[in-house]
Design a protein around this motif. Sequence first.
Motif, PDB file in Angstrom:
ATOM      1  N   ASN A   1       2.787  15.122  21.984  1.00 43.68           N
ATOM      2  CA  ASN A   1       4.104  15.037  21.336  1.00 43.68           C
ATOM      3  C   ASN A   1       4.044  14.099  20.139  1.00 43.68           C
ATOM      4  OD1 ASN A   1       5.367  16.806  23.061  1.00 43.68           O
ATOM      5  ND2 ASN A   1       6.066  15.204  24.466  1.00 43.68           N
ATOM      6  N   ASP A   2       3.266  13.023  20.266  1.00 47.48           N
ATOM      7  CA  ASP A   2       3.070  12.067  19.182  1.00 47.48           C
ATOM      8  C   ASP A   2       1.713  12.304  18.540  1.00 47.48           C
ATOM      9  OD1 ASP A   2       5.440  10.997  20.167  1.00 47.48           O
ATOM     10  OD2 ASP A   2       4.446   9.367  21.261  1.00 47.48           O
ATOM     11  N   TRP A   3       1.541  11.793  17.312  1.00 46.06           N
ATOM     12  CA  TRP A   3       0.249  11.864  16.629  1.00 46.06           C
ATOM     13  C   TRP A   3      -0.347  10.466  16.609  1.00 46.06           C
ATOM     14  CZ3 TRP A   3       0.230  15.292  11.603  1.00 46.06           C
ATOM     15  CH2 TRP A   3       0.576  16.610  11.936  1.00 46.06           C
ATOM     16  N   TYR A   4      -1.668  10.405  16.783  1.00 42.76           N
ATOM     17  CA  TYR A   4      -2.388   9.133  16.746  1.00 42.76           C
ATOM     18  C   TYR A   4      -3.419   9.226  15.627  1.00 42.76           C
ATOM     19  CZ  TYR A   4      -0.213   8.432  21.269  1.00 42.76           C
ATOM     20  OH  TYR A   4       0.705   8.288  22.276  1.00 42.76           O
ATOM     21  N   ILE A   5      -3.328   8.282  14.693  1.00 39.10           N
ATOM     22  CA  ILE A   5      -4.209   8.292  13.520  1.00 39.10           C
ATOM     23  C   ILE A   5      -4.953   6.966  13.487  1.00 39.10           C
ATOM     24  CG2 ILE A   5      -4.295   8.445  11.001  1.00 39.10           C
ATOM     25  CD1 ILE A   5      -1.534   9.920  11.234  1.00 39.10           C
ATOM     26  N   ALA A   6      -6.295   7.034  13.478  1.00 37.50           N
ATOM     27  CA  ALA A   6      -7.122   5.829  13.365  1.00 37.50           C
ATOM     28  C   ALA A   6      -7.211   5.466  11.902  1.00 37.50           C
ATOM     29  CB  ALA A   6      -8.502   6.073  13.952  1.00 37.50           C
ATOM     30  N   SER A   7      -6.558   4.368  11.519  1.00 35.45           N
ATOM     31  CA  SER A   7      -6.495   3.958  10.118  1.00 35.45           C
ATOM     32  C   SER A   7      -7.837   3.441   9.649  1.00 35.45           C
ATOM     33  CB  SER A   7      -5.436   2.861   9.963  1.00 35.45           C
ATOM     34  OG  SER A   7      -5.453   2.340   8.661  1.00 35.45           O
ATOM     35  N   CYS A   8      -8.234   3.818   8.430  1.00 39.52           N
ATOM     36  CA  CYS A   8      -9.492   3.343   7.842  1.00 39.52           C
ATOM     37  C   CYS A   8      -9.354   1.916   7.309  1.00 39.52           C
ATOM     38  CB  CYS A   8      -9.916   4.248   6.685  1.00 39.52           C
ATOM     39  SG  CYS A   8     -10.321   5.919   7.188  1.00 39.52           S
ATOM     40  N   ASN A   9      -8.200   1.575   6.804  1.00 37.03           N
ATOM     41  CA  ASN A   9      -8.019   0.290   6.108  1.00 37.03           C
ATOM     42  C   ASN A   9      -7.955  -0.906   7.055  1.00 37.03           C
ATOM     43  OD1 ASN A   9      -7.869   1.730   3.724  1.00 37.03           O
ATOM     44  ND2 ASN A   9      -5.652   1.932   3.838  1.00 37.03           N
ATOM     45  N   ASP A  10      -7.282  -0.768   8.174  1.00 41.02           N
ATOM     46  CA  ASP A  10      -7.018  -1.927   9.015  1.00 41.02           C
ATOM     47  C   ASP A  10      -7.658  -1.864  10.381  1.00 41.02           C
ATOM     48  OD1 ASP A  10      -3.654  -1.860   7.805  1.00 41.02           O
ATOM     49  OD2 ASP A  10      -5.310  -3.076   7.072  1.00 41.02           O
ATOM     50  N   GLU A  11      -8.436  -0.807  10.658  1.00 36.09           N
ATOM     51  CA  GLU A  11      -8.967  -0.594  11.997  1.00 36.09           C
ATOM     52  C   GLU A  11      -7.831  -0.657  13.016  1.00 36.09           C
ATOM     53  OE1 GLU A  11     -12.053  -3.450  12.547  1.00 36.09           O
ATOM     54  OE2 GLU A  11     -13.327  -2.548  11.034  1.00 36.09           O
TER      55      GLU A  11
ATOM     56  N   LEU B   1      -4.796   1.674  15.165  1.00 38.62           N
ATOM     57  CA  LEU B   1      -4.366   2.987  15.616  1.00 38.62           C
ATOM     58  C   LEU B   1      -2.886   3.120  15.293  1.00 38.62           C
ATOM     59  CD1 LEU B   1      -5.179   5.579  17.131  1.00 38.62           C
ATOM     60  CD2 LEU B   1      -4.321   4.483  19.205  1.00 38.62           C
ATOM     61  N   VAL B   2      -2.544   4.125  14.470  1.00 40.09           N
ATOM     62  CA  VAL B   2      -1.159   4.355  14.069  1.00 40.09           C
ATOM     63  C   VAL B   2      -0.603   5.460  14.960  1.00 40.09           C
ATOM     64  CG1 VAL B   2       0.352   5.076  12.189  1.00 40.09           C
ATOM     65  CG2 VAL B   2      -1.680   3.705  11.682  1.00 40.09           C
ATOM     66  N   GLN B   3       0.492   5.152  15.644  1.00 46.95           N
ATOM     67  CA  GLN B   3       1.145   6.153  16.479  1.00 46.95           C
ATOM     68  C   GLN B   3       2.403   6.604  15.746  1.00 46.95           C
ATOM     69  OE1 GLN B   3       2.503   4.768  20.301  1.00 46.95           O
ATOM     70  NE2 GLN B   3       3.144   6.805  20.947  1.00 46.95           N
ATOM     71  N   ILE B   4       2.511   7.917  15.519  1.00 43.75           N
ATOM     72  CA  ILE B   4       3.703   8.472  14.877  1.00 43.75           C
ATOM     73  C   ILE B   4       4.448   9.256  15.951  1.00 43.75           C
ATOM     74  CG2 ILE B   4       4.590   9.962  13.053  1.00 43.75           C
ATOM     75  CD1 ILE B   4       2.010   9.347  11.502  1.00 43.75           C
ATOM     76  N   LYS B   5       5.627   8.770  16.282  1.00 43.32           N
ATOM     77  CA  LYS B   5       6.412   9.354  17.365  1.00 43.32           C
ATOM     78  C   LYS B   5       6.979  10.712  16.943  1.00 43.32           C
ATOM     79  CE  LYS B   5       6.941   6.192  20.660  1.00 43.32           C
ATOM     80  NZ  LYS B   5       6.648   6.483  22.025  1.00 43.32           N
ATOM     81  N   GLN B   6       7.306  11.511  17.934  1.00 47.57           N
ATOM     82  CA  GLN B   6       7.842  12.850  17.713  1.00 47.57           C
ATOM     83  C   GLN B   6       9.105  12.816  16.864  1.00 47.57           C
ATOM     84  OE1 GLN B   6       6.503  15.812  18.450  1.00 47.57           O
ATOM     85  NE2 GLN B   6       8.238  16.770  17.465  1.00 47.57           N
TER      86      GLN B   6
ATOM     87  N   ARG C   1       0.843  -1.176   0.000  1.00 48.77           N
ATOM     88  CA  ARG C   1       0.000   0.000   0.000  1.00 48.77           C
ATOM     89  C   ARG C   1       0.882   1.231   0.000  1.00 48.77           C
ATOM     90  NH1 ARG C   1      -2.594  -1.340   4.998  1.00 48.77           N
ATOM     91  NH2 ARG C   1      -3.503  -3.315   4.499  1.00 48.77           N
ATOM     92  N   HIS C   2       0.617   2.118  -0.864  1.00 47.72           N
ATOM     93  CA  HIS C   2       1.446   3.322  -0.896  1.00 47.72           C
ATOM     94  C   HIS C   2       0.776   4.480  -0.192  1.00 47.72           C
ATOM     95  CE1 HIS C   2       4.470   1.463  -3.347  1.00 47.72           C
ATOM     96  NE2 HIS C   2       3.529   1.023  -4.177  1.00 47.72           N
ATOM     97  N   ILE C   3      -0.537   4.473  -0.128  1.00 45.73           N
ATOM     98  CA  ILE C   3      -1.250   5.528   0.591  1.00 45.73           C
ATOM     99  C   ILE C   3      -2.271   4.867   1.502  1.00 45.73           C
ATOM    100  CG2 ILE C   3      -2.802   7.511   0.415  1.00 45.73           C
ATOM    101  CD1 ILE C   3      -1.504   8.206  -2.202  1.00 45.73           C
ATOM    102  N   GLU C   4      -2.228   5.257   2.754  1.00 43.46           N
ATOM    103  CA  GLU C   4      -3.159   4.752   3.752  1.00 43.46           C
ATOM    104  C   GLU C   4      -3.909   5.949   4.316  1.00 43.46           C
ATOM    105  OE1 GLU C   4      -2.915   2.004   7.819  1.00 43.46           O
ATOM    106  OE2 GLU C   4      -1.094   2.780   6.939  1.00 43.46           O
ATOM    107  N   TYR C   5      -5.214   5.791   4.517  1.00 43.91           N
ATOM    108  CA  TYR C   5      -6.033   6.889   5.003  1.00 43.91           C
ATOM    109  C   TYR C   5      -6.427   6.658   6.449  1.00 43.91           C
ATOM    110  CZ  TYR C   5      -6.384   8.102   0.110  1.00 43.91           C
ATOM    111  OH  TYR C   5      -6.076   8.442  -1.183  1.00 43.91           O
ATOM    112  N   GLY C   6      -6.560   7.760   7.189  1.00 44.56           N
ATOM    113  CA  GLY C   6      -6.978   7.672   8.576  1.00 44.56           C
ATOM    114  C   GLY C   6      -7.327   9.035   9.122  1.00 44.56           C
TER     115      GLY C   6
END
Length: 203
Positions: A139-149, A151-156, A127-132
């Motif tokens: 400090n970190d971002w939390y994105i609820a992914s649409c494709n896999d249900e 939670l994606v955590q992106i660290k600082q 997958r090259h583009i994932e939506y959420g």
Amino acid sequence: MNKPDEQFDQKLTQHYKERKARTTLSASQQKALLNNASHKKPSKLSFTLQLTSLACALGVFAFIVFDSNEGINHAPKTVLNTIDIHNYSIIKTHEINPSGSYTSAITEQKHALDTQHANSLRLHQQRHIEYGTLVKVDNDWYIASCNDEVLVQIKQSLLSDLKGKHAVESGLNTGDMLAMAHNGKGQIVALKHAGVGTRQCGA
């Protein structure tokens, strides 16, 4: 009877009487011997040996009784209750199935999980583009992914790196639908608004 037999019998009878007279105790001798035997006390060594023998016999008897009861009434002592079957990569199971047939199965737990993980990672990397939806920012971002249900955590540390490369679109806020661009290794390389034509997750 003939003469030699009679002479033999007479000699035998005479010899018996002489022998009896020499070995038979008189009544007084018998009484004295009986009194000596009944009043004589056993020696201390003899008594100690008897007590020791009795104690050993009781100990052996108790060991046999308690050891055999343990083997009959209790499960054998094993360490099987303390093992974790998840540490084994292969588990062989043998049983009689409900139809009465003998069956065996081999479960490759760790290998199956590793394979499943590798397949999921491969699909994720393809997958090259994932939506959420951006659901939380500290400090970190939390994105609820649409494709896999998921939670994606992106660290600082990654956010700083992406911002330094101008790979994070400005003006992103909690509740915004995001597009996460991935490289061929499945690593997030850019974050931006999903765009006006993109549906919301679950819509």
